[in-house]
Design a protein around this motif. Structure first.
Motif, PDB file in Angstrom:
ATOM      1  N   SER A  74     -17.194 -13.973 100.692  1.00 31.29           N
ATOM      2  CA  SER A  74     -18.612 -14.396 100.654  1.00 31.29           C
ATOM      3  C   SER A  74     -18.964 -15.191 101.914  1.00 31.29           C
ATOM      4  O   SER A  74     -19.489 -16.313 101.846  1.00 31.29           O
ATOM      5  CB  SER A  74     -18.896 -15.225  99.389  1.00 31.29           C
ATOM      6  OG  SER A  74     -18.579 -14.486  98.227  1.00 31.29           O
ATOM      7  N   GLU A  76     -21.237 -14.925 104.128  1.00 35.61           N
ATOM      8  CA  GLU A  76     -22.663 -15.239 104.349  1.00 35.61           C
ATOM      9  C   GLU A  76     -23.106 -16.446 103.549  1.00 35.61           C
ATOM     10  O   GLU A  76     -24.113 -17.089 103.894  1.00 35.61           O
ATOM     11  CB  GLU A  76     -23.521 -14.031 104.005  1.00 35.61           C
ATOM     12  CG  GLU A  76     -23.322 -12.846 104.942  1.00 35.61           C
ATOM     13  CD  GLU A  76     -24.288 -11.713 104.616  1.00 35.61           C
ATOM     14  OE1 GLU A  76     -25.502 -11.980 104.441  1.00 35.61           O
ATOM     15  OE2 GLU A  76     -23.834 -10.561 104.519  1.00 35.61           O
ATOM     16  N   THR A  77     -22.409 -16.776 102.459  1.00 40.41           N
ATOM     17  CA  THR A  77     -22.802 -17.896 101.613  1.00 40.41           C
ATOM     18  C   THR A  77     -22.056 -19.183 101.948  1.00 40.41           C
ATOM     19  O   THR A  77     -22.335 -20.233 101.348  1.00 40.41           O
ATOM     20  CB  THR A  77     -22.570 -17.556 100.132  1.00 40.41           C
ATOM     21  OG1 THR A  77     -21.157 -17.384  99.908  1.00 40.41           O
ATOM     22  CG2 THR A  77     -23.306 -16.283  99.764  1.00 40.41           C
ATOM     23  N   SER A  80     -23.066 -23.156 106.612  1.00 35.09           N
ATOM     24  CA  SER A  80     -23.212 -22.663 107.977  1.00 35.09           C
ATOM     25  C   SER A  80     -23.957 -23.620 108.897  1.00 35.09           C
ATOM     26  O   SER A  80     -24.394 -23.223 109.979  1.00 35.09           O
ATOM     27  CB  SER A  80     -23.925 -21.304 107.973  1.00 35.09           C
ATOM     28  OG  SER A  80     -25.188 -21.400 107.347  1.00 35.09           O
ATOM     29  N   TYR A 187     -19.971 -10.064  97.168  1.00 32.17           N
ATOM     30  CA  TYR A 187     -21.285 -10.512  97.637  1.00 32.17           C
ATOM     31  C   TYR A 187     -21.103 -11.393  98.879  1.00 32.17           C
ATOM     32  O   TYR A 187     -20.305 -12.321  98.887  1.00 32.17           O
ATOM     33  CB  TYR A 187     -22.006 -11.282  96.535  1.00 32.17           C
ATOM     34  CG  TYR A 187     -23.310 -11.868  96.982  1.00 32.17           C
ATOM     35  CD1 TYR A 187     -24.438 -11.053  97.111  1.00 32.17           C
ATOM     36  CD2 TYR A 187     -23.421 -13.218  97.289  1.00 32.17           C
ATOM     37  CE1 TYR A 187     -25.648 -11.586  97.525  1.00 32.17           C
ATOM     38  CE2 TYR A 187     -24.623 -13.758  97.698  1.00 32.17           C
ATOM     39  CZ  TYR A 187     -25.734 -12.935  97.820  1.00 32.17           C
ATOM     40  OH  TYR A 187     -26.924 -13.460  98.245  1.00 32.17           O
ATOM     41  N   GLY A 188     -21.845 -11.112  99.927  1.00 35.14           N
ATOM     42  CA  GLY A 188     -21.769 -11.901 101.152  1.00 35.14           C
ATOM     43  C   GLY A 188     -20.726 -11.417 102.120  1.00 35.14           C
ATOM     44  O   GLY A 188     -20.655 -11.893 103.258  1.00 35.14           O
TER      45      GLY A 188
END
Length: 306
Positions: A74, A76-77, A80, A187-188
């Motif tokens: 994941s 992207e989650t 950041s 997911y991500g």
């Protein structure tokens, strides 16, 4: 002496000095020629000279590469913001614990839109008495199995600080699906990092340790204990209590504190002197004497004649 004789003597002295100067100049020229020959001696001749090798500094020997695949799920989650980080679970290589630190938005020292990636030796950070020298490389693994953004670092010491690159790869490139850097299994997306580490070990610690074999000393101790007398024991105790009269060569094993005293199980009479021994040791080192003890008990004295 007239003036002409004085002039002749002076001329003769000058001639002698000139001759001596010629001889000396010839000697100097000869010595210089010999010196030139010595200085131009081929280096291969030095192989025949007695010499010793002196090691300066630490000689580090490579021990081979180990590899591990680290998955950041994941991606992207993950946090950041610049300076935020995510650590992997510790993984073992070369008998040491390591982990990766990923900054999805870049470390504080990174440029904008850059992802930072660092390797840290947890064992060296947790224990200050461990010296770890290693070279390593980090690379991203694409969906087709190929490497991407491969970065390598030569041999460096690992301590409490991490080693890596603040500008490892741009975040926008990771998020670009065309680059195939994120696996869509979750997911991500999952970012996979290939870690390769080669440890360098001090050459002195690679030497094979051979423990000292003191079996002969132990066997001698058994013999001395078996044949020590009460007078020996008293003398030994007196010597131990008086350092001025202490004799290091005196029997120091014939005392009541020894756990191997009185373990002799055979005895011989040699010209009126009784000597005690151990049948098991005789079977290993003196078969002739051992054969004399086969049909006797511990209290039987075996005569040795001839």
């Amino acid at each position: 002496m007239n003036a002409s004789n004085i002039i002749n003597n002076i001329n003769n002295d000058n001639n002698n000095n000139n001759n001596n100067n010629i001889v000396n100049n010839n000697n100097i020229s000869s010595n210089q020629h010999s010196l030139r020959r010595t200085m131009s001696c081929p280096l291969s001749h030095t192989d025949q000279l007695p010499h010793q090798t002196v090691q300066v500094g630490i000689q580090l020997i490579p021990t081979g590469w180990h590899a591990a695949l680290i998955h950041f799920h994941s991606f992207e989650t993950l946090p950041s913001q610049k300076g935020e980080s995510t650590d992997s679970e510790p993984f073992a290589m070369h008998g040491l614990d390591w982990y990766l630190r990923l900054h999805p938005g870049g470390a504080t020292s990174a440029k904008d839109d850059m992802v930072s990636l660092y390797l840290r030796c947890k064992s060296a950070a947790d224990q200050s008495n461990i010296s770890v020298y290693a070279e390593f490389s980090l690379a991203l693994v694409r969906n087709d199995g190929q490497w991407d953004s491969h970065m390598s670092c030569p041999c460096v010491p690992f301590n409490r600080k991490r080693k890596g690159w603040p500008n490892f790869i741009s975040r926008s490139r990771i998020l670009d699906r065309g680059c195939q850097l994120l696996n869509n299994d979750c997911y991500g997306g999952t970012l996979t990092v290939l870690v390769k580490v080669q440890l360098f070990q001090d050459a002195r610690t690679l030497e094979c340790y051979i423990p000292r074999n003191d079996m002969n000393c132990k066997l001698l101790r058994l013999l001395e204990e078996a044949n020590s007398t009460d007078q020996d024991n008293r003398q030994n105790n007196n010597n131990n209590s008086n350092h001025n009269n202490y004799n290091p060569n005196h029997n120091k094993y014939g005392d009541d504190s020894s756990n191997t005293k009185n373990t002799a199980d055979v005895q011989f009479n040699v010209e009126g002197t009784t000597l005690y021994a151990h049948s098991l040791i005789l079977k290993m080192s003196a078969l002739t004497l051992a054969s004399l003890c086969e049909d006797t008990d511990r209290d039987t004295t075996i005569p040795i004649t001839g």
